[in-house]
Write a protein that holds these residues in place. Structure first.
Motif, PDB file in Angstrom:
ATOM      1  N   VAL A  44       0.845  -1.197   0.000  1.00 53.15           N
ATOM      2  CA  VAL A  44       0.000   0.000   0.000  1.00 53.15           C
ATOM      3  C   VAL A  44       0.887   1.256   0.000  1.00 53.15           C
ATOM      4  O   VAL A  44       1.867   1.336   0.743  1.00 53.15           O
ATOM      5  CB  VAL A  44      -0.951   0.011   1.230  1.00 53.15           C
ATOM      6  N   HIS A  45       0.553   2.190  -0.887  1.00 50.28           N
ATOM      7  CA  HIS A  45       1.238   3.497  -0.925  1.00 50.28           C
ATOM      8  C   HIS A  45       0.172   4.592  -0.891  1.00 50.28           C
ATOM      9  O   HIS A  45       0.014   5.362  -1.847  1.00 50.28           O
ATOM     10  CB  HIS A  45       2.103   3.628  -2.187  1.00 50.28           C
ATOM     11  N   GLY A  46      -0.573   4.615   0.224  1.00 55.58           N
ATOM     12  CA  GLY A  46      -1.644   5.606   0.359  1.00 55.58           C
ATOM     13  C   GLY A  46      -2.784   5.297  -0.593  1.00 55.58           C
ATOM     14  O   GLY A  46      -2.749   4.313  -1.336  1.00 55.58           O
ATOM     15  N   THR A  53       4.571   0.973  -6.465  1.00 55.26           N
ATOM     16  CA  THR A  53       5.446   2.160  -6.518  1.00 55.26           C
ATOM     17  C   THR A  53       6.928   1.809  -6.326  1.00 55.26           C
ATOM     18  O   THR A  53       7.779   2.225  -7.125  1.00 55.26           O
ATOM     19  CB  THR A  53       4.995   3.213  -5.477  1.00 55.26           C
ATOM     20  N   ASP A  54       7.253   1.032  -5.295  1.00 50.22           N
ATOM     21  CA  ASP A  54       8.667   0.697  -5.055  1.00 50.22           C
ATOM     22  C   ASP A  54       9.212  -0.233  -6.139  1.00 50.22           C
ATOM     23  O   ASP A  54      10.361  -0.098  -6.576  1.00 50.22           O
ATOM     24  CB  ASP A  54       8.847   0.013  -3.688  1.00 50.22           C
ATOM     25  N   LEU A  55       8.379  -1.185  -6.552  1.00 46.85           N
ATOM     26  CA  LEU A  55       8.809  -2.139  -7.583  1.00 46.85           C
ATOM     27  C   LEU A  55       9.083  -1.424  -8.911  1.00 46.85           C
ATOM     28  O   LEU A  55      10.124  -1.627  -9.541  1.00 46.85           O
ATOM     29  CB  LEU A  55       7.723  -3.207  -7.779  1.00 46.85           C
ATOM     30  N   ILE A 183       8.494   9.445   4.728  1.00 50.15           N
ATOM     31  CA  ILE A 183       9.085   8.125   4.533  1.00 50.15           C
ATOM     32  C   ILE A 183       8.253   7.146   3.727  1.00 50.15           C
ATOM     33  O   ILE A 183       8.764   6.141   3.277  1.00 50.15           O
ATOM     34  CB  ILE A 183       9.496   7.472   5.865  1.00 50.15           C
ATOM     35  N   HIS A 184       6.968   7.419   3.553  1.00 49.88           N
ATOM     36  CA  HIS A 184       6.194   6.401   2.828  1.00 49.88           C
ATOM     37  C   HIS A 184       5.017   7.014   2.073  1.00 49.88           C
ATOM     38  O   HIS A 184       4.028   7.415   2.684  1.00 49.88           O
ATOM     39  CB  HIS A 184       5.695   5.320   3.799  1.00 49.88           C
ATOM     40  N   ALA A 185       5.138   7.041   0.749  1.00 54.89           N
ATOM     41  CA  ALA A 185       4.082   7.581  -0.116  1.00 54.89           C
ATOM     42  C   ALA A 185       3.757   9.033   0.216  1.00 54.89           C
ATOM     43  O   ALA A 185       2.654   9.508  -0.019  1.00 54.89           O
ATOM     44  CB  ALA A 185       2.814   6.720  -0.038  1.00 54.89           C
ATOM     45  N   ARG A 188       8.043  12.818  -1.132  1.00 58.41           N
ATOM     46  CA  ARG A 188       9.073  12.332  -2.060  1.00 58.41           C
ATOM     47  C   ARG A 188       8.513  11.377  -3.111  1.00 58.41           C
ATOM     48  O   ARG A 188       8.717  11.558  -4.313  1.00 58.41           O
ATOM     49  CB  ARG A 188      10.178  11.613  -1.290  1.00 58.41           C
ATOM     50  N   GLU A 189       7.841  10.340  -2.637  1.00 62.50           N
ATOM     51  CA  GLU A 189       7.374   9.325  -3.595  1.00 62.50           C
ATOM     52  C   GLU A 189       6.225   9.839  -4.461  1.00 62.50           C
ATOM     53  O   GLU A 189       6.103   9.458  -5.624  1.00 62.50           O
ATOM     54  CB  GLU A 189       6.960   8.050  -2.857  1.00 62.50           C
ATOM     55  N   THR A 190       5.381  10.700  -3.878  1.00 59.35           N
ATOM     56  CA  THR A 190       4.284  11.241  -4.687  1.00 59.35           C
ATOM     57  C   THR A 190       4.859  12.153  -5.782  1.00 59.35           C
ATOM     58  O   THR A 190       4.409  12.121  -6.939  1.00 59.35           O
ATOM     59  CB  THR A 190       3.272  11.986  -3.789  1.00 59.35           C
TER      60      THR A 190
END
Ligand SMILES: [Zn+2]
Length: 287
Positions: A44-46, A53-55, A183-185, A188-190
């Motif tokens: 899950v990323h939000g 997302t990570d893959l 740190i998670h979704a 940065r990741e968004t």
């Protein structure tokens, strides 16, 4: 000049192992071929980012790093392995789409993959992951240790040392807020997904509230996201997402992989995880 470089880079063929026959693989120079294994779990990323997302980021960073390396060191051969949707994320399994794999299985999978090539005399193996959970890294680093003790193969995992030595904060464009909590979704990741895959980002990200937790704090270890009050499965401030930061961040994931690969090949010492993370990995039971 820049445009020309980009064009020629994108025209370079990426060698995928699954498209080769055994004779083609056998012809590869053992000392001049570098394998890349992207590996990260579905998680899950939000409510706004895909579970891959990570893959996807691991695979894209490896692919782009290969394109850059083909320009920088054209005398070497770079081979991409299929991305493995594998990783430990038990804390996120109270959301659909999170698939957690035990850390011992991660170790065995990586060891088996790398040693199959090492037994045939291949010497370089890069593990690309963007999932930074400590049990996940324990699987990866235990596999690397075992490979290096049994074979001449050299391996590295570039992103963990960069991430845990706080290199992102040191190198990123200055933003006026503390990104180390993203740190998670989060931001940065968004931002990264807005840059790489805008059509995979749900517009609801703009309305998400900031929420922060230290997932590696001892009192939070062993708890699932919802127990930590993370009812939407993200940590940080996704609403701040910025496509320019996303471009910087993605390029950085590529640069870090390129640098680590060259250092590994040239026999230089590659960056290591900080002591406190190594100790945390060691103290952890296999889970
Ligand atoms: Zn992620």
């Amino acid at each position: 000049m820049t445009l020309k470089k980009t064009e020629s880079q994108s025209n370079q063929k990426i060698i995928k192992i699954e498209e080769l026959n055994w004779k083609q693989i056998d012809k590869l120079n053992r000392d001049k071929t570098i394998f890349f294994l992207p590996i990260s779990p579905l998680e899950v990323h939000g409510p706004h980012l895909p579970v891959g997302t990570d893959l996807i980021t691991s695979r894209d960073a490896a692919t782009e790093a290969i394109k850059v390396l083909q320009q920088k060191k054209p005398d070497l051969t770079y081979v991409l392995l299929p991305a493995l949707p594998i990783g430990y994320c038990k804390f996120a399994t109270d959301f659909p789409g999170s698939i957690s794999i035990n850390s011992k299985v991660i170790r065995d999978l990586i060891y088996s993959s790398a040693s199959s090539l090492a037994k045939l005399g291949f010497n370089y193996f890069i593990i690309c992951t963007f999932h930074m959970a400590i049990p996940h890294l324990k699987g990866i680093y235990s596999a690397m240790k075992k490979i290096q003790s049994k074979y001449d193969m050299k391996t590295c995992e570039p992103w963990g040392p960069y991430f845990y030595n706080n290199q992102i904060e040191k190198n990123e464009p200055k933003l006026g807020f503390d990104t180390s909590k993203e740190i998670h979704a989060g931001f940065r990741e968004t931002s990264l997904m807005k840059y790489q895959y805008p059509y995979l980002v749900d517009e609801s990200y703009k309305d998400l509230q900031n929420i922060y937790r230290d997932l590696n704090s001892p009192r939070n270890i062993g708890k699932k996201f919802k127990q930590l009050g993370l009812k939407d499965g993200y940590v940080g401030s996704p609403a701040r997402a910025d496509v320019n930061y996303g471009r910087w961040f993605f390029n950085e994931t590529v640069n870090v992989c390129v640098k680590a690969t060259i250092d590994l090949y040239e026999g230089k010492k590659t960056s290591e995880l900080p002591k406190k993370i190594k100790n945390a990995m060691r103290a952890l039971f296999w889970c």
